[in-house]
Design a protein around this motif. Structure first.
Motif: not given
Length: 177
Positions: A81-82, A89-93, A106-111
């Motif tokens: 995810l870039v 980020p639902v994609t990360l889940l 390292n943006v938004g809720y990703c961290k």
């Protein structure tokens, strides 16, 4: 390697493509699969031109929108995810449930979801070299991929699975009633 993101500006595909090309991935036979709606606009045309101009047609594949995401992810090893910005980020889940090793901006809720070097790898947006380095790390180190993917899968199941989310919602309702 897979990236689930519609072909549009904040998803930052060009950074991924440049880093993928700079890494050893192409040389080692890795492929990058871009899944997401293609509006056939200037943004997606830039991506297609970059792929063509850099002779990446045998290494980078565009699929458009797909309904069989779990099947696609089951055939992947690394999820990327870039995004330039990201809410939740639902994609990360999805990557975590599919047991993929993850590289994320390292943006938004990703961290909040990715713990660097524990559940995935985080890079700062302006650091394409770090993204290339992380791609190299994951394609060259199966043990690292397995460690990160296993840790992330456990984290997602323990914090974001259907049962956990329902329990949290019910508890919140009880507190407000």
């Amino acid at each position: 390697m897979v990236c689930l993101a519609n072909l549009r500006y904040p998803k930052n595909h060009m950074t991924l493509l440049r880093s993928f090309l700079k890494s050893k991935a192409v040389e080692l036979g890795w492929t990058l699969h871009l899944i997401g709606t293609d509006r056939n606009d200037a943004y997606s045309n830039e991506i297609k031109e970059y792929i063509k101009d850099n002779d990446l047609k045998k290494s980078v594949f565009l699929y458009g929108s797909c309904n069989d995401i779990s099947s696609i992810l089951s055939q992947s090893n690394i999820g990327v995810l870039v995004s330039i910005y990201e809410g939740f980020p639902v994609t990360l889940l999805e990557y975590g449930l599919a047991k993929l090793a993850v590289i994320s901006s390292n943006v938004g809720y990703c961290k909040e979801i990715i713990q660097n070097d524990k559940t995935g790898l985080l890079f700062n947006l302006d650091d394409e070299m770090k993204l290339s380095e992380y791609i190299n790390n994951l394609i060259n180190d199966e043990n690292l991929r397995l460690k990160l993917s296993s840790n992330f899968n456990k984290f997602v199941l323990n914090n974001y699975s259907e049962g956990v989310v329902l329990e949290t919602i019910i508890e919140n309702y009880k507190q407000t009633i």
